[in-house]
Design a protein around this motif. Sequence first.
Motif, PDB file in Angstrom:
ATOM      1  N   SER A 119       0.816  -1.214   0.000  1.00 31.29           N
ATOM      2  CA  SER A 119       0.000   0.000   0.000  1.00 31.29           C
ATOM      3  C   SER A 119       0.846   1.259   0.000  1.00 31.29           C
ATOM      4  N   PHE A 120       1.889   1.303   0.849  1.00 37.96           N
ATOM      5  CA  PHE A 120       2.675   2.533   0.890  1.00 37.96           C
ATOM      6  C   PHE A 120       3.558   2.677  -0.353  1.00 37.96           C
ATOM      7  N   LEU A 165      -5.244  -1.414  -7.795  1.00 37.79           N
ATOM      8  CA  LEU A 165      -3.820  -1.689  -7.605  1.00 37.79           C
ATOM      9  C   LEU A 165      -3.559  -2.388  -6.281  1.00 37.79           C
ATOM     10  N   LEU A 166      -4.267  -1.980  -5.243  1.00 38.64           N
ATOM     11  CA  LEU A 166      -4.110  -2.657  -3.951  1.00 38.64           C
ATOM     12  C   LEU A 166      -4.542  -4.113  -4.059  1.00 38.64           C
ATOM     13  N   THR A 172      -0.008 -10.340  -6.373  1.00 38.19           N
ATOM     14  CA  THR A 172       1.330 -10.434  -6.966  1.00 38.19           C
ATOM     15  C   THR A 172       2.446 -10.383  -5.920  1.00 38.19           C
ATOM     16  N   SER A 173       2.294  -9.567  -4.880  1.00 39.72           N
ATOM     17  CA  SER A 173       3.346  -9.483  -3.858  1.00 39.72           C
ATOM     18  C   SER A 173       3.451 -10.775  -3.060  1.00 39.72           C
ATOM     19  N   THR A 257     -10.724  -9.913  -7.204  1.00 36.50           N
ATOM     20  CA  THR A 257      -9.266  -9.844  -7.046  1.00 36.50           C
ATOM     21  C   THR A 257      -8.894  -9.520  -5.601  1.00 36.50           C
ATOM     22  N   LEU A 258      -9.632  -8.597  -4.989  1.00 32.69           N
ATOM     23  CA  LEU A 258      -9.349  -8.210  -3.609  1.00 32.69           C
ATOM     24  C   LEU A 258      -9.594  -9.365  -2.649  1.00 32.69           C
ATOM     25  N   ILE A 259     -10.669 -10.096  -2.867  1.00 29.47           N
ATOM     26  CA  ILE A 259     -10.957 -11.255  -2.009  1.00 29.47           C
ATOM     27  C   ILE A 259      -9.878 -12.319  -2.167  1.00 29.47           C
TER      28      ILE A 259
END
Length: 276
Positions: A119-120, A165-166, A172-173, A257-259
């Motif tokens: 996030s940062f 993006l988050l 991906t991270s 995607t977020l889930i």
Amino acid sequence: MKSMLSIVKEQISSFYLILRLSAFEMKSANMNNYLGRFWEILNPMIQLSIYWFVFGMGVRKGREVPMDHGIHVPFLIWMVSGMVVWFFVNPAILNASKSIYTRLQLIAKMSFPMSAIPSFVIMAHFYTHVMLVAVVTLILQFTPYKLSVYYIQLPYFMFSTLVFLLALSLVTSTLSTIVRDVQQIVQSVLRMTLYLTPLLWHTDKLMVGGVDLTIILKLNPFYYLVEGYRASLLGTSWFVVEYYHYTLYFWALTLVTLIAGSILHLKFRSRFIDYL
């Protein structure tokens, strides 16, 4: 759903820390350059000049680009209003994808949610994005495409970009930390995405063997963001409402995607140190 809510709560509770770390991230990236943050504007301008010469003057031979409601826009203005998004999402995705495994010391020394790390990194690039949008907006004031009521859509599309993006960076991270090859895959996909998104070329129909494949290109979530920015900056349409079906599709994809990213992140983050 519980995983997603946990990640959202972590983002909210760590919001101040995210802002501080992102500000430090941006400063440290330019501290060894004489021109400092000016490079964040100069580099995109150099790339845009090359793209305009190759695609605008070479491929399109200076022809204007058709947009909604019969409006025709000079290629350079059309390209700049879309590429301003790409200059944000491209480095944000690349750096957020490797943000966890490249910050072992930060993870070991500080106590904060690991979900705040991508996030940062994204927020650090967002500061630069805001500056670039401001520069583009200023340039547009010397063209027929001046400030208009359509600009009220812009904060929405900025927020939409940040959320997507988050969501993507959580996937991906996490995968890049587990398998380093994923970072190389991300880089390759982004190279293809540059040309699969209407950034440097425009088409109403992509006919292959008599079949219109344009809908496939529009499944790309960056299509929604890029065209939304264009509609806002150039004042061509109320993109959110007029293309409500793309809005619904984009947020459905972002939610999925977020889930998925939240589940992956929470499942493996207790073992991130082992992978590092």
